[in-house]
Design a protein around this motif. Structure first.
Motif, short mmCIF file in Angstrom:
data_model
loop_
_atom_site.label_atom_id
_atom_site.label_comp_id
_atom_site.label_asym_id
_atom_site.label_seq_id
_atom_site.Cartn_x
_atom_site.Cartn_y
_atom_site.Cartn_z
N ILE A 3 -0.38 6.78 12.44
CA ILE A 3 -0.91 5.19 12.79
C ILE A 3 0.16 5.00 14.40
O ILE A 3 0.85 5.59 15.18
CB ILE A 3 0.58 4.34 12.09
CG1 ILE A 3 2.19 4.89 11.65
CG2 ILE A 3 0.36 4.12 10.28
CD1 ILE A 3 2.42 4.11 11.28
N GLU A 54 -3.87 2.15 -0.91
CA GLU A 54 -4.18 0.22 0.49
C GLU A 54 -5.95 -0.48 -0.01
O GLU A 54 -6.18 -1.15 -0.05
CB GLU A 54 -4.39 0.68 2.15
CG GLU A 54 -4.58 -0.49 2.54
CD GLU A 54 -4.81 0.26 4.25
OE1 GLU A 54 -3.44 -0.37 5.50
OE2 GLU A 54 -5.49 0.68 4.36
N SER A 91 -7.04 3.69 7.97
CA SER A 91 -7.21 2.14 7.18
C SER A 91 -9.00 1.80 8.05
O SER A 91 -9.78 1.33 7.30
CB SER A 91 -6.28 1.30 7.61
OG SER A 91 -6.79 0.22 7.15
N ALA A 148 -2.81 1.12 6.72
CA ALA A 148 -1.93 2.40 7.25
C ALA A 148 -2.74 3.50 7.62
O ALA A 148 -4.03 3.13 8.57
CB ALA A 148 -2.77 3.45 5.21
N SER A 200 0.91 -0.94 0.04
CA SER A 200 0.33 0.39 0.41
C SER A 200 0.84 1.17 0.40
O SER A 200 0.03 2.11 0.20
CB SER A 200 -0.69 0.01 1.33
OG SER A 200 -0.15 0.16 2.34
N HIS A 201 1.68 1.13 0.29
CA HIS A 201 3.14 2.06 0.16
C HIS A 201 2.46 2.65 2.25
O HIS A 201 2.79 4.34 1.82
CB HIS A 201 3.12 3.04 -0.71
CG HIS A 201 3.76 2.04 -1.83
ND1 HIS A 201 4.97 1.70 -2.26
CD2 HIS A 201 2.87 1.47 -3.22
CE1 HIS A 201 4.77 0.96 -3.47
NE2 HIS A 201 4.12 1.24 -3.59
N ASP A 202 1.96 2.90 2.47
CA ASP A 202 1.35 3.81 3.44
C ASP A 202 0.11 4.69 2.99
O ASP A 202 -0.01 5.86 3.62
CB ASP A 202 2.15 4.38 4.07
CG ASP A 202 2.40 2.62 5.78
OD1 ASP A 202 1.93 2.37 6.41
OD2 ASP A 202 3.94 3.22 5.79
N GLU A 203 -0.35 4.59 2.29
CA GLU A 203 -0.94 5.00 1.27
C GLU A 203 -2.77 4.46 1.81
O GLU A 203 -2.66 3.94 0.85
CB GLU A 203 -0.53 5.88 -0.01
CG GLU A 203 0.33 6.43 -0.44
CD GLU A 203 0.67 8.00 0.46
OE1 GLU A 203 1.95 8.41 0.51
OE2 GLU A 203 -0.72 8.54 0.18
N PRO A 204 -3.58 5.72 2.48
CA PRO A 204 -5.15 4.33 1.90
C PRO A 204 -5.69 4.62 0.88
O PRO A 204 -5.93 3.30 0.91
CB PRO A 204 -5.46 5.55 3.06
CG PRO A 204 -4.66 6.71 3.34
CD PRO A 204 -3.25 6.78 2.97
#
Length: 264
Positions: free
Chosen positions: A116, A32, A55, A52, A25-29
């Motif tokens: 997070i 994700e 989430s 993320a 997800s590259h920590d992107e909502p």
């Protein structure tokens, strides 16, 4: 860290006859949600998710509505599903307290992605350690590293070239540790002579270079295999109450903090 975590998960799933499909997800909502929707379309048996920020507002409700077994890993949320991650707050407290015990009072922190749980909990441990010694958190010493090497390097370089630099620094994950060390080296400074340094997360090669890093080491194997076991149990019909498991870290005392190395 996440590469080792994925390896531990895959090993356990493979032992149980399952195949791991990996999405990032590259920590992107938004990313994700795109990845998890694609996996739901493929009717996967279950999901292990490192959520993320945000989430719980979109991605997780959709997974839970589908009935697909879900386990959260690394980042804990206040929702009714199985989850496993490292202990964060007390570990960050101990790292910060170690620097305080060595006489440091101006201790900077490089913290991770906003929103997070691991970032929030580790910062809380840092702040609590300072408060216990009667020291207020100085906003000027809080660096937003965003769990990114380049961002952390830029922020640490900015702080260390200022007029009132700290005597110690605590980094809250491996990526930001690399960025911090690059900044220190780029400025021609020395750890621990010019700056005491400790970090959350450890490296397999930490004993092989100078400075040798004083660190809180995560038990990545246990976290990964526990997450897989929890998911396998749900896939195979376990219907008891959701479990939330916090895996302790190990304080490893080396020489980057500037005091005699020992292990506790």
């Amino acid at each position: 860290y996440f590469g080792s975590l994925v390896y531990a998960v895959e090993q356990r799933l493979s032992e149980a006859g399952y195949v791991l499909i990996l999405g990032d997800s590259h920590d992107e909502p938004t990313s994700e949600r795109r990845v998890t929707d694609s996996l739901l379309d493929r009717q996967v048996d279950g999901m292990i998710l490192a959520p993320a920020a945000g989430s719980e507002e979109s991605t997780i409700p959709e997974i839970m509505r589908s009935g697909t077994p879900l386990v959260l890993i690394d980042r804990m949320l206040d929702i009714p599903c199985d989850q496993v991650g490292p202990e964060n707050e007390q570990s960050a407290y101990e790292l910060t307290a170690h620097l305080l015990d060595a006489g440091h009072e101006r201790i900077a922190i490089v913290r991770g992605i906003e929103g997070i749980s691991s970032t929030t909990e580790r910062f809380a441990g840092y702040a609590r350690a300072l408060a216990d010694r009667g020291i207020d958190v100085d906003p000027r010493l809080i660096l937003e590293g965003r769990s990114n090497v380049e961002v952390a390097e830029t922020e640490v370089r900015r702080l260390l070239t200022g007029s009132d630099r700290p005597s110690a620094l605590v980094s809250m994950n491996n990526s930001m540790t690399i960025g911090s060390l690059k900044a220190v080296r780029g400025l021609g400074l020395s750890i621990p002579d010019d700056l005491a340094f400790v970090c959350y997360d450890d490296f397999e090669w930490s004993d092989l270079f100078e400075p040798r890093l004083t660190a809180a080491a995560q038990d990545v194997q246990t976290i990964g295999r526990t997450a897989a076991d929890l998911l396998i149990g749900r896939i195979e019909g376990r219907d008891d109450a959701p479990r939330s498991i916090s895996v302790p870290t190990t304080f490893t005392h080396r020489n980057s903090c500037g005091c005699a190395a020992a292990t506790r």
